[in-house]
Motif scaffolding. Sequence first.
Motif, PDB file in Angstrom:
ATOM      1  N   VAL A 110       0.801  -1.185   0.060  1.00  0.00           N
ATOM      2  CA  VAL A 110      -0.014  -0.048   0.062  1.00  0.00           C
ATOM      3  C   VAL A 110       0.895   1.325  -0.136  1.00  0.00           C
ATOM      4  N   VAL A 111       1.959   1.178   0.731  1.00  0.00           N
ATOM      5  CA  VAL A 111       2.848   2.430   0.953  1.00  0.00           C
ATOM      6  C   VAL A 111       3.498   2.501  -0.545  1.00  0.00           C
ATOM      7  N   ALA A 112       3.848   1.411  -1.336  1.00  0.00           N
ATOM      8  CA  ALA A 112       4.600   1.496  -2.336  1.00  0.00           C
ATOM      9  C   ALA A 112       3.830   2.025  -3.611  1.00  0.00           C
ATOM     10  N   ILE A 113       2.478   1.589  -3.713  1.00  0.00           N
ATOM     11  CA  ILE A 113       1.730   1.935  -4.834  1.00  0.00           C
ATOM     12  C   ILE A 113       2.010   3.460  -5.388  1.00  0.00           C
ATOM     13  N   PRO A 114       1.941   4.436  -4.455  1.00  0.00           N
ATOM     14  CA  PRO A 114       1.955   5.859  -5.133  1.00  0.00           C
ATOM     15  C   PRO A 114       3.217   5.957  -5.554  1.00  0.00           C
TER      16      PRO A 114
END
Length: 112
Positions: A14-18
């Motif tokens: 979730v943190v890496a998606i952006p």
Amino acid sequence: MKSVVFLLKMMGVVVAIPFLIPVAIVLHRLDRRRLRKAANQAHCGSCGAILGSASLQRADEVWAEHVATLMRDRPGIRFRLIRHLRATCVVCGAEYDFDAARGVFVAMATVA
Ligand SMILES: [Zn+2]
């Protein structure tokens, strides 16, 4: 313990998606630019015409039609497709794959 590791992995995703989405967009654009540059320098092996950007667009249309036909003819099937068709000569219809290692278009074998 497994659930904690799973939860941490999911939080990492979730943190890496952006960050991953913009990277994917940039890589896609670089790939399209590389294809366009190679197509503007490549000649059709059948008729001698320069492939150009129009051949890439034509290949996109042919591929979209192919996938639509597959999905219409076999509803409910999950396809795992590998696309080899990268350029279609707009003059004679010859089809080409792209050899990314050499940066050149390679004629695809035709099925009689
Ligand atoms: Zn041609």
